[in-house]
Design an enzyme around this catalytic site. Sequence first.
Site: not given
Length: 329
Positions: A6-7, A57, A61, A98, A153
């Site tokens: 992720d991210d 995603h 964020h 989250y 991540h």
Amino acid sequence: MALTFDDGPSSALTPSFLTSLAKRGVPATFFVVGQRVAASPALVRRAARAGHVVGNHSYAHENLLFLTDAGIRSTLRRTATAIRSAGVTPSALMRPPYGAVDDRVRRVAGELGLTSVLWDVDPRDWEFGDAATIARRVLGALHPHGSNVVLLHDGVARSSITLQALPAIVREARARGYCFARLGPGGRPTPPVPAVSVPDTVVREGDPGSPTTLRFTLRLDRPTSRRVSVRVRTASVSAVTGDDFTRVVRRVRFPVGVVRRSVAVSVRGDRIDEARERMRLRLDRGRRLTIADARATGTIRDNDPRPNLDIRDASVVEPLEGRPWSRCG
Ligand code: ZN
């Protein structure tokens, strides 16, 4: 099991993640942040071309629970647009930042065709622990025959530690019998099923006593994340098993990440002028793959001189003595 990252993309670390995954033949899923995609579109392209899944995603964020329906639609659409602008077709998967999701978020995402995907294993790599600890947390939480979607991540401050943990996670999980898969359309780990193909091949017949080799190359259309195999066996056409080439019956195995294997068929030389001779390689009994080509032709080109048809020329007649007459009748 499925590794998800992720991210990202992160220009500092995503390339190293992609290299590490490629080296180990591990497919993965990247849940990307739209504004980071816009900043590094080449990285998303590289991930997609390597066979990884790219999921949504959000654009910046955001916690989707705090957005209006229109706000959710906007952030998800902008991200999809950024992914498409990078030249990649986004998957139908969305991971809420989250893990913040409720029925309303699921419904709004669903109206855009997106399935919300969470995880089964969270080693909290973004928060604390060295590489060994992160690997241990992942490995300790795996369940045989479970879904085993792992949250990692590639785009946070501690992602270099996640990168260091990756080799041990892959090595140990494989040692325990797990295989790595991308997330399929429903967000479940779905191992790729490669298709095997084999083109025809040609060899020039060698001289007597110096056998040559027909070499067939079996190719998978995509890397595997688990060992796959197919049985091959030779068959006579005009070239005859035992006389012209040596019989081969065996299972060809493709280890993880390997896409090419070759099968050698030993061809015997003679001194007879013949038309080109042909044999076949047949493929069957595939395990965890599909068979795109069930057979290929191997052609043995003759290298012998045209015979002198003068019957008194012993050099032409002589080699025939060793031939099986049944074939000449
Ligand atoms: Zn996130």
